[in-house]
Write a protein that holds these residues in place. Structure first.
Motif, mmCIF file in Angstrom:
data_model
loop_
_atom_site.group_PDB
_atom_site.id
_atom_site.type_symbol
_atom_site.label_atom_id
_atom_site.label_comp_id
_atom_site.label_asym_id
_atom_site.label_seq_id
_atom_site.Cartn_x
_atom_site.Cartn_y
_atom_site.Cartn_z
ATOM 1 N N ILE A 198 39.536 69.608 40.079
ATOM 2 C CA ILE A 198 40.424 70.508 40.828
ATOM 3 C C ILE A 198 41.183 69.734 41.904
ATOM 4 C CG2 ILE A 198 40.484 72.446 42.443
ATOM 5 C CD1 ILE A 198 38.161 73.671 40.848
ATOM 6 N N PHE A 199 40.439 68.994 42.725
ATOM 7 C CA PHE A 199 41.087 68.256 43.809
ATOM 8 C C PHE A 199 41.958 67.121 43.265
ATOM 9 C CE2 PHE A 199 37.461 70.163 46.085
ATOM 10 C CZ PHE A 199 38.147 70.750 47.143
ATOM 11 N N GLY A 200 41.497 66.480 42.199
ATOM 12 C CA GLY A 200 42.284 65.403 41.602
ATOM 13 C C GLY A 200 43.591 65.905 41.021
ATOM 14 N N THR A 201 43.549 67.067 40.369
ATOM 15 C CA THR A 201 44.769 67.641 39.796
ATOM 16 C C THR A 201 45.759 68.025 40.888
ATOM 17 O OG1 THR A 201 43.528 68.496 37.897
ATOM 18 C CG2 THR A 201 45.686 69.466 38.321
ATOM 19 N N LEU A 202 45.249 68.629 41.959
ATOM 20 C CA LEU A 202 46.123 68.990 43.079
ATOM 21 C C LEU A 202 46.741 67.748 43.715
ATOM 22 C CD1 LEU A 202 43.982 71.790 44.791
ATOM 23 C CD2 LEU A 202 46.069 72.086 43.438
ATOM 24 N N PHE A 203 45.935 66.702 43.868
ATOM 25 C CA PHE A 203 46.442 65.473 44.483
ATOM 26 C C PHE A 203 47.496 64.802 43.601
ATOM 27 C CE2 PHE A 203 46.196 60.826 44.889
ATOM 28 C CZ PHE A 203 46.583 60.685 46.217
ATOM 29 N N ILE A 204 47.201 64.679 42.309
ATOM 30 C CA ILE A 204 48.149 64.040 41.393
ATOM 31 C C ILE A 204 49.425 64.867 41.290
ATOM 32 C CG2 ILE A 204 48.546 63.402 38.980
ATOM 33 C CD1 ILE A 204 45.581 62.652 38.820
ATOM 34 N N SER A 240 33.350 56.134 34.963
ATOM 35 C CA SER A 240 34.021 55.408 33.879
ATOM 36 C C SER A 240 35.018 56.285 33.130
ATOM 37 C CB SER A 240 32.983 54.855 32.895
ATOM 38 O OG SER A 240 32.212 55.911 32.331
ATOM 39 N N HIS A 241 34.859 57.618 33.239
ATOM 40 C CA HIS A 241 35.768 58.544 32.558
ATOM 41 C C HIS A 241 36.938 58.973 33.438
ATOM 42 C CE1 HIS A 241 32.320 59.918 29.668
ATOM 43 N NE2 HIS A 241 32.772 58.700 29.417
ATOM 44 N N PHE A 242 36.925 58.559 34.701
ATOM 45 C CA PHE A 242 37.966 59.019 35.618
ATOM 46 C C PHE A 242 39.364 58.529 35.226
ATOM 47 C CE2 PHE A 242 40.117 59.265 39.828
ATOM 48 C CZ PHE A 242 39.973 60.634 40.004
ATOM 49 N N PRO A 243 39.518 57.291 34.729
ATOM 50 C CA PRO A 243 40.862 56.886 34.262
ATOM 51 C C PRO A 243 41.399 57.790 33.157
ATOM 52 C CG PRO A 243 39.477 54.960 34.552
ATOM 53 C CD PRO A 243 38.580 56.154 34.711
ATOM 54 N N LEU A 244 40.513 58.302 32.297
ATOM 55 C CA LEU A 244 40.955 59.234 31.256
ATOM 56 C C LEU A 244 41.463 60.528 31.878
ATOM 57 C CD1 LEU A 244 38.086 58.772 28.635
ATOM 58 C CD2 LEU A 244 40.420 57.886 28.499
ATOM 59 N N PHE A 245 40.802 60.955 32.944
ATOM 60 C CA PHE A 245 41.255 62.154 33.655
ATOM 61 C C PHE A 245 42.649 61.940 34.240
ATOM 62 C CE2 PHE A 245 41.741 63.840 37.992
ATOM 63 C CZ PHE A 245 41.894 65.188 37.698
ATOM 64 N N THR A 267 45.953 63.996 33.029
ATOM 65 C CA THR A 267 46.636 64.830 34.017
ATOM 66 C C THR A 267 48.092 64.414 34.176
ATOM 67 O OG1 THR A 267 44.533 65.089 35.197
ATOM 68 C CG2 THR A 267 46.533 65.714 36.375
ATOM 69 N N LEU A 268 48.340 63.116 34.212
ATOM 70 C CA LEU A 268 49.722 62.642 34.286
ATOM 71 C C LEU A 268 50.500 63.054 33.045
ATOM 72 C CD1 LEU A 268 49.293 59.058 35.799
ATOM 73 C CD2 LEU A 268 50.421 61.011 36.865
ATOM 74 N N PHE A 269 49.855 62.976 31.896
ATOM 75 C CA PHE A 269 50.495 63.397 30.645
ATOM 76 C C PHE A 269 50.867 64.873 30.701
ATOM 77 C CE2 PHE A 269 49.433 65.401 26.458
ATOM 78 C CZ PHE A 269 50.605 65.066 25.809
ATOM 79 N N ALA A 270 50.006 65.678 31.327
ATOM 80 C CA ALA A 270 50.248 67.121 31.375
ATOM 81 C C ALA A 270 51.287 67.511 32.418
ATOM 82 C CB ALA A 270 48.932 67.850 31.663
ATOM 83 N N LEU A 271 51.385 66.745 33.510
ATOM 84 C CA LEU A 271 52.213 67.171 34.638
ATOM 85 C C LEU A 271 53.511 66.396 34.796
ATOM 86 C CD1 LEU A 271 49.480 67.641 37.414
ATOM 87 C CD2 LEU A 271 50.497 69.390 35.950
ATOM 88 N N GLU A 272 53.501 65.129 34.472
ATOM 89 C CA GLU A 272 54.652 64.288 34.782
ATOM 90 C C GLU A 272 55.778 64.491 33.777
ATOM 91 O OE1 GLU A 272 57.116 62.658 36.540
ATOM 92 O OE2 GLU A 272 55.267 62.177 37.573
#
Length: 207
Positions: free
Chosen positions: A26-32, A186-191, A195-200
């Motif tokens: 949640i916080f990562g998506t808001l930040f990105i 280790s999975h955070f880069p995938l997140f 997220t960038l793929f979905a938002l950018e």
């Protein structure tokens, strides 16, 4: 903007939260999302200022970079010609990457449906099957002819999102305690990538 930012990538967000955990997700998506919006705002504002100074109606990304360097620090000005090629290279890599992800995404989903109701084929077969219609679409010179396809894509995206929400809430939501607040590091880069793929959507704003 809406079509570029809320395309099929939004359907991949559950996988992103699976990789990051619901709390960090949640916080990562808001930040990105905030970071992408801020950077895009700076880019568009810079284009607007440069267009006003040069008295031109519009500048694409490479021209914006060249003109910005031209009025920037003295030591950067010698790189202005190279900057055009650098921007174009980044845009090409970005667009190719997005296209590859979309093809894999669509092919994987088609495979899951066909495997369930018909026969099992390698996902690469579906990728090859998708190439001819996608190539033909790119031969359409006038964007107005793509409007019906865009409308159909919007409808399908929202229908797909509705189906996801139905299965999410209609079939029983697992207890939140069964889900990780923070996923594996280790999975955070995938997140981040998902997220960038979905938002950018910087490539569909003004090239």
């Amino acid at each position: 903007m809406l079509k570029g930012s809320l395309g099929t990538g939004i359907l991949a967000m559950p996988e992103a939260f699976h990789n990051a955990g619901y709390g960090l997700g949640i916080f990562g998506t808001l930040f990105i999302g905030a970071l992408c919006t801020y950077c895009l705002h700076i880019l568009i504002r810079s284009q607007y200022i440069l267009c006003s100074r040069l008295r031109v109606p519009v500048l694409n990304y490479p021209d914006t970079m060249v003109e910005a360097i031209e009025i920037g620090p003295q030591w950067l000005r010698r790189f202005k010609n190279a900057s055009r090629h650098i921007v174009n290279a980044f845009l090409i890599v970005y667009q190719l990457g997005i296209c590859c992800v979309y093809i894999v995404f669509v092919a994987t989903n088609i495979k899951q449906v066909v495997d369930e109701y018909w026969t099992h084929l390698d996902v690469r077969v579906y990728m090859v099957m998708l190439l001819p219609p996608l190539i033909l679409l790119n031969y359409i010179p006038n964007l107005k002819f793509l409007a019906p396809f865009s409308t159909a894509a919007n409808v399908m995206t929202f229908v797909g999102l509705g189906i996801v929400l139905y299965y999410l809430f209609g079939t029983g939501v697992p207890h939140i305690g069964e889900r990780n607040v923070i996923g594996e590091l280790s999975h955070f880069p995938l997140f981040i990538g998902t997220t960038l793929f979905a938002l950018e959507a910087v490539g569909v704003v003004s090239i």
